[in-house]
Design a protein around this motif. Sequence first.
Motif, PDB file in Angstrom:
ATOM      1  N   LYS A   1       0.865  -1.182   0.000  1.00  0.00           N
ATOM      2  CA  LYS A   1       0.000   0.000   0.000  1.00  0.00           C
ATOM      3  C   LYS A   1       0.897   1.226   0.000  1.00  0.00           C
ATOM      4  O   LYS A   1       1.887   1.283   0.722  1.00  0.00           O
ATOM      5  CB  LYS A   1      -0.915   0.004   1.227  1.00  0.00           C
ATOM      6  CG  LYS A   1      -1.868   1.187   1.267  1.00  0.00           C
ATOM      7  CD  LYS A   1      -2.898   1.042   2.388  1.00  0.00           C
ATOM      8  CE  LYS A   1      -2.283   1.209   3.753  1.00  0.00           C
ATOM      9  NZ  LYS A   1      -3.322   1.248   4.824  1.00  0.00           N
ATOM     10  N   LEU A   2       0.551   2.210  -0.816  1.00  0.00           N
ATOM     11  CA  LEU A   2       1.333   3.438  -0.893  1.00  0.00           C
ATOM     12  C   LEU A   2       0.430   4.587  -1.274  1.00  0.00           C
ATOM     13  O   LEU A   2      -0.722   4.389  -1.679  1.00  0.00           O
ATOM     14  CB  LEU A   2       2.466   3.289  -1.906  1.00  0.00           C
ATOM     15  CG  LEU A   2       2.058   3.018  -3.364  1.00  0.00           C
ATOM     16  CD1 LEU A   2       2.824   3.925  -4.316  1.00  0.00           C
ATOM     17  CD2 LEU A   2       2.331   1.554  -3.716  1.00  0.00           C
TER      18      LEU A   2
ATOM     19  N   ALA B   1      -0.250   7.807  -3.746  1.00  0.00           N
ATOM     20  CA  ALA B   1       0.082   8.472  -5.004  1.00  0.00           C
ATOM     21  C   ALA B   1       0.423   9.927  -4.724  1.00  0.00           C
ATOM     22  O   ALA B   1       0.177  10.449  -3.635  1.00  0.00           O
ATOM     23  CB  ALA B   1      -1.085   8.373  -5.981  1.00  0.00           C
TER      24      ALA B   1
ATOM     25  N   LEU C   1      -3.033   3.687  -3.067  1.00  0.00           N
ATOM     26  CA  LEU C   1      -2.871   2.668  -4.100  1.00  0.00           C
ATOM     27  C   LEU C   1      -2.499   1.339  -3.452  1.00  0.00           C
ATOM     28  O   LEU C   1      -1.774   1.299  -2.461  1.00  0.00           O
ATOM     29  CB  LEU C   1      -1.768   3.072  -5.080  1.00  0.00           C
ATOM     30  CG  LEU C   1      -1.916   4.430  -5.764  1.00  0.00           C
ATOM     31  CD1 LEU C   1      -0.653   4.754  -6.557  1.00  0.00           C
ATOM     32  CD2 LEU C   1      -3.140   4.459  -6.672  1.00  0.00           C
ATOM     33  N   HIS C   2      -3.006   0.257  -4.048  1.00  0.00           N
ATOM     34  CA  HIS C   2      -2.715  -1.088  -3.552  1.00  0.00           C
ATOM     35  C   HIS C   2      -2.124  -1.937  -4.663  1.00  0.00           C
ATOM     36  O   HIS C   2      -2.351  -1.685  -5.844  1.00  0.00           O
ATOM     37  CB  HIS C   2      -3.998  -1.760  -3.043  1.00  0.00           C
ATOM     38  CG  HIS C   2      -4.632  -1.063  -1.886  1.00  0.00           C
ATOM     39  ND1 HIS C   2      -4.373  -1.401  -0.578  1.00  0.00           N
ATOM     40  CD2 HIS C   2      -5.518  -0.038  -1.836  1.00  0.00           C
ATOM     41  CE1 HIS C   2      -5.069  -0.626   0.227  1.00  0.00           C
ATOM     42  NE2 HIS C   2      -5.769   0.217  -0.513  1.00  0.00           N
TER      43      HIS C   2
ATOM     44  N   LEU D   1       6.532  -6.203  -9.482  1.00  0.00           N
ATOM     45  CA  LEU D   1       5.627  -5.224  -8.882  1.00  0.00           C
ATOM     46  C   LEU D   1       4.361  -5.124  -9.721  1.00  0.00           C
ATOM     47  O   LEU D   1       4.423  -4.797 -10.908  1.00  0.00           O
ATOM     48  CB  LEU D   1       6.317  -3.860  -8.809  1.00  0.00           C
ATOM     49  CG  LEU D   1       5.471  -2.663  -8.380  1.00  0.00           C
ATOM     50  CD1 LEU D   1       4.918  -2.862  -6.974  1.00  0.00           C
ATOM     51  CD2 LEU D   1       6.285  -1.379  -8.466  1.00  0.00           C
TER      52      LEU D   1
ATOM     53  N   LEU E   1       0.638  -3.253  -9.698  1.00  0.00           N
ATOM     54  CA  LEU E   1      -0.100  -2.158  -9.066  1.00  0.00           C
ATOM     55  C   LEU E   1      -1.520  -2.077  -9.601  1.00  0.00           C
ATOM     56  O   LEU E   1      -1.729  -2.105 -10.818  1.00  0.00           O
ATOM     57  CB  LEU E   1       0.602  -0.825  -9.323  1.00  0.00           C
ATOM     58  CG  LEU E   1      -0.072   0.373  -8.654  1.00  0.00           C
ATOM     59  CD1 LEU E   1       0.181   0.363  -7.151  1.00  0.00           C
ATOM     60  CD2 LEU E   1       0.390   1.684  -9.272  1.00  0.00           C
TER      61      LEU E   1
ATOM     62  N   ASP F   1       0.580   6.872 -11.421  1.00  0.00           N
ATOM     63  CA  ASP F   1       0.470   5.870 -10.357  1.00  0.00           C
ATOM     64  C   ASP F   1       1.561   4.819 -10.487  1.00  0.00           C
ATOM     65  O   ASP F   1       2.182   4.413  -9.492  1.00  0.00           O
ATOM     66  CB  ASP F   1      -0.906   5.191 -10.390  1.00  0.00           C
ATOM     67  CG  ASP F   1      -2.041   6.106  -9.969  1.00  0.00           C
ATOM     68  OD1 ASP F   1      -1.767   7.188  -9.417  1.00  0.00           O
ATOM     69  OD2 ASP F   1      -3.209   5.732 -10.201  1.00  0.00           O
TER      70      ASP F   1
ATOM     71  N   ASP G   1       4.842   6.375  -9.503  1.00  0.00           N
ATOM     72  CA  ASP G   1       4.934   6.535  -8.052  1.00  0.00           C
ATOM     73  C   ASP G   1       5.205   5.205  -7.366  1.00  0.00           C
ATOM     74  O   ASP G   1       5.977   5.143  -6.396  1.00  0.00           O
ATOM     75  CB  ASP G   1       3.645   7.164  -7.512  1.00  0.00           C
ATOM     76  CG  ASP G   1       3.445   8.599  -7.977  1.00  0.00           C
ATOM     77  OD1 ASP G   1       4.410   9.199  -8.497  1.00  0.00           O
ATOM     78  OD2 ASP G   1       2.329   9.120  -7.827  1.00  0.00           O
ATOM     79  N   ALA G   2       4.594   4.139  -7.858  1.00  0.00           N
ATOM     80  CA  ALA G   2       4.819   2.815  -7.271  1.00  0.00           C
ATOM     81  C   ALA G   2       6.245   2.338  -7.530  1.00  0.00           C
ATOM     82  O   ALA G   2       6.878   1.726  -6.656  1.00  0.00           O
ATOM     83  CB  ALA G   2       3.816   1.813  -7.825  1.00  0.00           C
ATOM     84  N   THR G   3       6.762   2.614  -8.731  1.00  0.00           N
ATOM     85  CA  THR G   3       8.142   2.246  -9.037  1.00  0.00           C
ATOM     86  C   THR G   3       9.105   2.979  -8.122  1.00  0.00           C
ATOM     87  O   THR G   3      10.039   2.382  -7.552  1.00  0.00           O
ATOM     88  CB  THR G   3       8.469   2.565 -10.503  1.00  0.00           C
ATOM     89  OG1 THR G   3       7.535   1.887 -11.357  1.00  0.00           O
ATOM     90  CG2 THR G   3       9.876   2.124 -10.857  1.00  0.00           C
TER      91      THR G   3
ATOM     92  N   TRP H   1       8.411   4.210  -5.232  1.00  0.00           N
ATOM     93  CA  TRP H   1       8.197   3.675  -3.887  1.00  0.00           C
ATOM     94  C   TRP H   1       9.026   2.411  -3.677  1.00  0.00           C
ATOM     95  O   TRP H   1       9.679   2.248  -2.636  1.00  0.00           O
ATOM     96  CB  TRP H   1       6.708   3.375  -3.683  1.00  0.00           C
ATOM     97  CG  TRP H   1       6.386   2.681  -2.402  1.00  0.00           C
ATOM     98  CD1 TRP H   1       6.090   3.256  -1.200  1.00  0.00           C
ATOM     99  CD2 TRP H   1       6.305   1.252  -2.195  1.00  0.00           C
ATOM    100  NE1 TRP H   1       5.852   2.275  -0.251  1.00  0.00           N
ATOM    101  CE2 TRP H   1       5.972   1.058  -0.832  1.00  0.00           C
ATOM    102  CE3 TRP H   1       6.480   0.152  -3.021  1.00  0.00           C
ATOM    103  CZ2 TRP H   1       5.818  -0.222  -0.284  1.00  0.00           C
ATOM    104  CZ3 TRP H   1       6.330  -1.122  -2.481  1.00  0.00           C
ATOM    105  CH2 TRP H   1       6.003  -1.300  -1.141  1.00  0.00           C
TER     106      TRP H   1
END
Length: 270
Positions: A5-6, A8, A14-15, A63, A65, A92, A95-97, A99
């Motif tokens: 979970k992070l 954005a 985001l999950h 990963l 997302l 998104d 941002d996940a990358t 993270w």
Amino acid sequence: MQPIKLQARDDLTLHGYVTFPRGSSGKNLPTIVMPHGGPFGVQDVWGFDGDVQMLAQAGYAVLQLNFRGSAGYGADYIHAGGRQWGLKMQDDLTDATRWAIQQGIADPKRVCIYGASYGGYASLMGVAKEPGLYQCAVGYVGVYDLPTMHTQGDIQQRGSGETYIKEWIGEREGLAATSPNRIAERIKVPVFLAAGGEDQRAPIEHSKMMEQALRKAGVPVETLYYDTEGHGFYLDAHQQEYYTRLLAFLSRSLGGATATTSTGGSNAAK
């Protein structure tokens, strides 16, 4: 495979999931960002996925997302992805990358992005929009020229298809800026494209336009086309060739395992 979970950049929660190679420390790993297809009303879930497990066996963290537009988080979450191809939906994934890098999971110098269908689009858009973030990209049966979606493919041929494209992707006139084949000069890393000649959802013309634009821009590009395949490769021989080529391509940028043929005749990452 572990849930994540992070936040954005606009504070939307985001999950998703990260799958780790067996026996790894979970840190500083070569990483594959793998956006799902769809994209709307589709989600990645916890469970077995052949591609994910193959990549993990080859030594990669994977990963996945559920970017805005995905199912599983309510109608507002799905509608938040409307007309956001290449925009907030792409952010998104970025941002996940980042993270994953900040968490120490992903080695920032060994990250590639790979997806099919919409995921193929997101992969090519990712390396165009964030040229310093990824070391390579793979687009499998993807769409790359969004204005063409208004004129080709089985979505616009349906009764409400044109309305769907306008409402969820956008008006044709405004889509060039978020079409990776039209901004190929921004891509600075190797690309692998695979597509089928009988694909009605993502016609092979998208991949050929993308290939032509990359070659014109001087970007290293590999291709694998099968005239008799559709929206995905289904013949065993074609799948074997595709996954062998895929692992070899990723290995050149990230250093993971390649495919070898076992004594039983099936491919395995070694």
